[in-house]
Design a protein around this motif. Sequence first.
Motif, PDB file in Angstrom:
ATOM      1  N   VAL A 117      61.367  40.350  30.581  1.00 59.27           N
ATOM      2  CA  VAL A 117      60.390  41.118  31.347  1.00 59.27           C
ATOM      3  C   VAL A 117      59.022  40.446  31.329  1.00 59.27           C
ATOM      4  CG1 VAL A 117      59.646  42.599  29.431  1.00 59.27           C
ATOM      5  CG2 VAL A 117      59.605  43.474  31.777  1.00 59.27           C
ATOM      6  N   THR A 118      58.764  39.627  30.310  1.00 58.65           N
ATOM      7  CA  THR A 118      57.475  38.932  30.223  1.00 58.65           C
ATOM      8  C   THR A 118      57.315  37.869  31.312  1.00 58.65           C
ATOM      9  OG1 THR A 118      58.512  37.477  28.592  1.00 58.65           O
ATOM     10  CG2 THR A 118      57.191  39.305  27.747  1.00 58.65           C
ATOM     11  N   LEU A 119      58.418  37.509  31.977  1.00 54.76           N
ATOM     12  CA  LEU A 119      58.336  36.515  33.050  1.00 54.76           C
ATOM     13  C   LEU A 119      57.435  37.001  34.172  1.00 54.76           C
ATOM     14  CD1 LEU A 119      59.218  33.880  34.419  1.00 54.76           C
ATOM     15  CD2 LEU A 119      61.250  35.090  35.262  1.00 54.76           C
ATOM     16  N   GLY A 120      57.475  38.302  34.449  1.00 53.35           N
ATOM     17  CA  GLY A 120      56.643  38.839  35.516  1.00 53.35           C
ATOM     18  C   GLY A 120      55.167  38.599  35.246  1.00 53.35           C
ATOM     19  N   SER A 121      54.742  38.851  34.013  1.00 44.49           N
ATOM     20  CA  SER A 121      53.342  38.613  33.653  1.00 44.49           C
ATOM     21  C   SER A 121      52.993  37.133  33.746  1.00 44.49           C
ATOM     22  CB  SER A 121      53.073  39.122  32.231  1.00 44.49           C
ATOM     23  OG  SER A 121      53.231  40.526  32.171  1.00 44.49           O
ATOM     24  N   ALA A 122      53.944  36.287  33.367  1.00 43.15           N
ATOM     25  CA  ALA A 122      53.694  34.843  33.436  1.00 43.15           C
ATOM     26  C   ALA A 122      53.532  34.381  34.879  1.00 43.15           C
ATOM     27  CB  ALA A 122      54.835  34.087  32.762  1.00 43.15           C
ATOM     28  N   LEU A 123      54.335  34.937  35.784  1.00 43.14           N
ATOM     29  CA  LEU A 123      54.255  34.530  37.185  1.00 43.14           C
ATOM     30  C   LEU A 123      52.917  34.914  37.812  1.00 43.14           C
ATOM     31  CD1 LEU A 123      57.863  35.402  38.435  1.00 43.14           C
ATOM     32  CD2 LEU A 123      56.879  33.125  38.113  1.00 43.14           C
ATOM     33  N   GLU A 124      52.292  35.979  37.328  1.00 45.02           N
ATOM     34  CA  GLU A 124      50.986  36.373  37.852  1.00 45.02           C
ATOM     35  C   GLU A 124      49.927  35.301  37.632  1.00 45.02           C
ATOM     36  OE1 GLU A 124      49.414  40.430  37.497  1.00 45.02           O
ATOM     37  OE2 GLU A 124      51.140  40.823  36.211  1.00 45.02           O
ATOM     38  N   ARG A 125      50.172  34.425  36.653  1.00 43.60           N
ATOM     39  CA  ARG A 125      49.180  33.407  36.318  1.00 43.60           C
ATOM     40  C   ARG A 125      49.497  32.049  36.932  1.00 43.60           C
ATOM     41  NH1 ARG A 125      49.796  36.338  31.414  1.00 43.60           N
ATOM     42  NH2 ARG A 125      51.137  34.744  30.482  1.00 43.60           N
ATOM     43  N   VAL A 126      50.565  31.987  37.744  1.00 42.31           N
ATOM     44  CA  VAL A 126      50.987  30.722  38.352  1.00 42.31           C
ATOM     45  C   VAL A 126      50.209  30.473  39.641  1.00 42.31           C
ATOM     46  CG1 VAL A 126      52.898  29.459  39.393  1.00 42.31           C
ATOM     47  CG2 VAL A 126      53.288  30.840  37.343  1.00 42.31           C
ATOM     48  N   SER A 127      49.458  29.415  39.676  1.00 41.89           N
ATOM     49  CA  SER A 127      48.703  29.067  40.880  1.00 41.89           C
ATOM     50  C   SER A 127      49.639  28.495  41.934  1.00 41.89           C
ATOM     51  CB  SER A 127      47.623  28.037  40.527  1.00 41.89           C
ATOM     52  OG  SER A 127      46.846  27.729  41.647  1.00 41.89           O
ATOM     53  N   ARG A 153      42.228  39.839  37.693  1.00 34.73           N
ATOM     54  CA  ARG A 153      41.769  38.592  37.079  1.00 34.73           C
ATOM     55  C   ARG A 153      42.793  37.460  37.159  1.00 34.73           C
ATOM     56  NH1 ARG A 153      42.433  39.015  30.556  1.00 34.73           N
ATOM     57  NH2 ARG A 153      40.853  37.385  30.704  1.00 34.73           N
ATOM     58  N   ASN A 154      44.052  37.785  37.449  1.00 29.68           N
ATOM     59  CA  ASN A 154      45.095  36.757  37.454  1.00 29.68           C
ATOM     60  C   ASN A 154      45.143  35.976  38.759  1.00 29.68           C
ATOM     61  OD1 ASN A 154      46.253  37.124  34.803  1.00 29.68           O
ATOM     62  ND2 ASN A 154      47.009  39.097  35.540  1.00 29.68           N
ATOM     63  N   ALA A 155      45.751  34.815  38.688  1.00 29.30           N
ATOM     64  CA  ALA A 155      45.770  33.907  39.840  1.00 29.30           C
ATOM     65  C   ALA A 155      46.456  34.531  41.052  1.00 29.30           C
ATOM     66  CB  ALA A 155      46.464  32.597  39.463  1.00 29.30           C
ATOM     67  N   VAL A 174      42.526  47.326  45.566  1.00 26.51           N
ATOM     68  CA  VAL A 174      42.478  48.500  44.694  1.00 26.51           C
ATOM     69  C   VAL A 174      42.508  47.961  43.270  1.00 26.51           C
ATOM     70  CG1 VAL A 174      43.579  50.668  44.009  1.00 26.51           C
ATOM     71  CG2 VAL A 174      43.678  49.919  46.405  1.00 26.51           C
ATOM     72  N   THR A 175      41.383  48.029  42.577  1.00 20.85           N
ATOM     73  CA  THR A 175      41.252  47.343  41.293  1.00 20.85           C
ATOM     74  C   THR A 175      40.197  48.030  40.444  1.00 20.85           C
ATOM     75  OG1 THR A 175      40.863  45.161  40.291  1.00 20.85           O
ATOM     76  CG2 THR A 175      39.508  45.737  42.192  1.00 20.85           C
ATOM     77  N   SER A 176      40.173  47.700  39.162  1.00 23.66           N
ATOM     78  CA  SER A 176      39.135  48.212  38.269  1.00 23.66           C
ATOM     79  C   SER A 176      38.014  47.188  38.181  1.00 23.66           C
ATOM     80  CB  SER A 176      39.706  48.484  36.873  1.00 23.66           C
ATOM     81  OG  SER A 176      38.664  48.767  35.967  1.00 23.66           O
ATOM     82  N   VAL A 177      36.881  47.547  38.713  1.00 27.35           N
ATOM     83  CA  VAL A 177      35.740  46.631  38.724  1.00 27.35           C
ATOM     84  C   VAL A 177      35.239  46.365  37.303  1.00 27.35           C
ATOM     85  CG1 VAL A 177      33.351  46.369  39.537  1.00 27.35           C
ATOM     86  CG2 VAL A 177      35.106  47.292  41.067  1.00 27.35           C
ATOM     87  N   ALA A 178      35.534  47.250  36.374  1.00 27.61           N
ATOM     88  CA  ALA A 178      35.099  47.065  34.987  1.00 27.61           C
ATOM     89  C   ALA A 178      35.623  45.760  34.395  1.00 27.61           C
ATOM     90  CB  ALA A 178      35.561  48.241  34.138  1.00 27.61           C
ATOM     91  N   TYR A 179      36.813  45.339  34.812  1.00 31.90           N
ATOM     92  CA  TYR A 179      37.388  44.105  34.267  1.00 31.90           C
ATOM     93  C   TYR A 179      36.548  42.884  34.643  1.00 31.90           C
ATOM     94  CZ  TYR A 179      41.703  46.105  32.436  1.00 31.90           C
ATOM     95  OH  TYR A 179      42.611  46.805  31.691  1.00 31.90           O
ATOM     96  N   ALA A 180      35.964  42.907  35.833  1.00 25.10           N
ATOM     97  CA  ALA A 180      35.139  41.782  36.260  1.00 25.10           C
ATOM     98  C   ALA A 180      33.887  41.656  35.413  1.00 25.10           C
ATOM     99  CB  ALA A 180      34.771  41.928  37.733  1.00 25.10           C
ATOM    100  N   ALA A 181      33.436  42.769  34.862  1.00 25.17           N
ATOM    101  CA  ALA A 181      32.237  42.757  34.038  1.00 25.17           C
ATOM    102  C   ALA A 181      32.538  42.478  32.565  1.00 25.17           C
ATOM    103  CB  ALA A 181      31.516  44.102  34.153  1.00 25.17           C
ATOM    104  N   GLN A 182      33.783  42.758  32.136  1.00 19.64           N
ATOM    105  CA  GLN A 182      34.072  42.703  30.701  1.00 19.64           C
ATOM    106  C   GLN A 182      35.150  41.695  30.313  1.00 19.64           C
ATOM    107  OE1 GLN A 182      34.565  46.712  29.017  1.00 19.64           O
ATOM    108  NE2 GLN A 182      33.545  47.545  30.824  1.00 19.64           N
ATOM    109  N   THR A 183      35.748  41.010  31.278  1.00 16.98           N
ATOM    110  CA  THR A 183      36.758  39.993  30.973  1.00 16.98           C
ATOM    111  C   THR A 183      36.459  38.725  31.763  1.00 16.98           C
ATOM    112  OG1 THR A 183      38.316  40.589  32.750  1.00 16.98           O
ATOM    113  CG2 THR A 183      38.483  41.824  30.671  1.00 16.98           C
ATOM    114  N   ARG A 184      37.214  37.688  31.492  1.00 16.63           N
ATOM    115  CA  ARG A 184      37.060  36.424  32.209  1.00 16.63           C
ATOM    116  C   ARG A 184      38.210  36.252  33.202  1.00 16.63           C
ATOM    117  NH1 ARG A 184      36.270  31.633  28.020  1.00 16.63           N
ATOM    118  NH2 ARG A 184      36.070  30.522  29.996  1.00 16.63           N
ATOM    119  N   SER A 185      37.905  35.709  34.363  1.00 18.33           N
ATOM    120  CA  SER A 185      38.923  35.448  35.368  1.00 18.33           C
ATOM    121  C   SER A 185      39.900  34.387  34.874  1.00 18.33           C
ATOM    122  CB  SER A 185      38.263  34.971  36.670  1.00 18.33           C
ATOM    123  OG  SER A 185      39.237  34.499  37.575  1.00 18.33           O
TER     124      SER A 185
END
Length: 280
Positions: A117-127, A153-155, A174-185
């Motif tokens: 199931v972790t493959l899905g999260s990994a694919l989100e980061r594939v450019s 924040r993911n690719a 549709v996203t949480s703008v808080a992540y842009a202020a508190q995390t790194r892209s």
Amino acid sequence: MGEQAERDGQAGRAEQAEGAEQVERAGQDRSADRTPAGEFFDAAVALLKEVRDGEAAGIEAAGKLLAETIADGGRIFAFGAGHSSLPAQDTVYRAGGLAVMNLLNVPGAVGVDVTPVTLGSALERVSGLAAAALDSSPARAGDVLIVISLSGRNALPVELALNARALGLKVIGVTSVAYAAQTRSRHTTGTFLKDHCDIVVDSRIAVGDAELTAEGVGAPFAPASTVVASAVMQAIVATATHELVRRGVEPPMLRSGNVDGGHDWNAHVMDEYADRIFYR
């Protein structure tokens, strides 16, 4: 007369004191009866009210954009990766929904339908995956793409929005703008989904997506992002439906297949809009 007024005043003060005690006891009873389920419902309702009041303009703009696109013959696509796919799926082939809502398919990105199931999260980061998905899809200039991503924040969601706009699509995020202020892209540009959208609806979800904490539980729990994002999507569709009527266009609504005549109704609508429906 003076004695009577004093007696009345004493009686009034006694009633007020008794009322205050009743309020205090009621508050204590509610506190004693408070359950984790009740706390989650309270948190979710509070978030829904916050988004309803704070994001009304964005939701209205998104609904009007959908209506304008449908009235002009365009198509609507929705995408979300991982659990963010659930609010997108909830609008596709949905009783009480618009027949022209389509899921933009990115194989493996749903997450829970792949092993591990972790493959899905990994694919989100594939450019580059977003470009391939768009090139293989029926999406074209003049269409609308709704991208749902809690963190943004993911690719994958960033590139979907960026590339879709380059192809001439309008993008709703549709996203949480808080992540842009508190995390790194995690995208090479250092940008977030919100930076590549024509319209942004802030889900107001706090970083970490968990509403409750409790002694003995090592991490926050009870996420509400799916509840909120699903409500946002249905609010956008409801707005689009009313806007179509205002424009003199009959909304292409689907009915439940579990009511008499539902299947026949849906077959008619899907035939009429066959050139804009890609999940049959």
